[in-house]
Design a protein around this motif. Structure first.
Motif: not given
Ligand SMILES: Nc1ncnc2c1ncn2[C@@H]1O[C@H](COP(=O)(O)OP(=O)(O)OP(=O)(O)O)[C@@H](O)[C@H]1O
Ligand SMILES: [Mg+2]
Length: 226
Positions: A3-8, A21-24, A56-57, A214-217
């Motif tokens: 789980h990534l939440k607004k990772v910089n 970057m946010s990702l599950h 951050s994140g 950036v996650i673009v897709s």
């Protein structure tokens, strides 16, 4: 599982390698990460194993928030998240068996257990007959199998492979991908970073594309689009 939440991530020279970057990723998934060179794929891998810190994140593995993981807990994380790299990183003076056993020895696992686990791992990666060979006596594909075996000794929840086929020809590359699929089928979540368009297209699994941090897709049964 991941789980990534607004990772910089900003390196000290001001290079941004992850932006918001946010990702599950769910337990049991097989996910490919694609993107051009320098877009932040390896940085993501390094953050997942706490080799790099976030700027951050939040990152969680399982239900464990590893964002500010203590140094003393990193070995625990590395047992849960196995990792392999393009260049194998094997110990040249140790045999196949010893390279895999070493990952257990450094964690203080008893010899009796080591002698039980290593043959099992050799079987999974198909290297039983090469157990007494040294890395220089192996093909690239076989070396990568040793590296994968070493990453599996602790039965990780997640296996991250950063360009595992980067140095391999098409046939050996496909064999490594087949091995990753087998490991995934046995229950391990797999994250595959790759440049290989054919492999990604053939997998027909989830594909996440990264560009400039950036996650673009993010597509469920994606194709290689970058
Ligand atoms: N230790 C570091 N210090 C400063 N900048 C770094 C560091 N490591 C990576 N970078 C920069 O961060 C960005 C992302 O690098 P990263 O290695 O994550 O890319 P990548 O997507 O894995 O590329 P490749 O496909 O070539 O392996 C790049 O601009 C790179 O130059
Ligand atoms: Mg990389």
């Amino acid at each position: 599982m991941i789980h990534l939440k607004k990772v910089n991530k900003r390196y000290s020279d001001n290079t941004y390698a992850a932006r918001n970057m946010s990702l599950h990723i769910t337990s049991g998934e097989f996910v490919s990460i694609v993107g051009q060179s320098g877009t932040g794929k390896t940085t993501l891998v390094k953050m997942l194993i706490a080799e790099e810190r976030l700027s951050s994140g939040i990152i969680e593995i399982g239900n464990w928030d590893i964002t500010n993981i203590k140094h003393s807990e990193i070995p625990v994380l590395r047992r849960q998240v196995g990792v392999v790299f393009q260049d194998y990183k094997l110990l040249p003076k140790k045999t196949v068996y010893e390279n895999i056993a070493f990952a257990l020895e450094v964690c203080g696992v008893k010899q009796g257990n080591i002698d039980m686990i290593v043959p099992q791992v050799l079987k999974v990666v198909g290297l039983e007959e090469k157990h007494d060979k040294f890395p220089q006596q192996l093909s690239g594909g076989q070396k990568q199998r040793v590296a994968i075996g070493r990453a599996l000794v602790h039965r990780p929840k997640v296996l991250v492979a950063d360009e595992p086929t980067g140095n391999l020809d098409t046939i050996n590359a496909q064999e490594i991908i087949d091995l990753l699929l087998k490991i995934n089928a046995l229950g391990t979540t797999v994250l595959l970073v790759t440049h290989n368009k054919d492999i990604v297209n053939r997998l027909r699994k989830r594909v996440i594309a990264v560009d400039d941090g950036v996650i673009v897709s993010d597509q469920k049964t994606g194709k290689y689009i970058i």
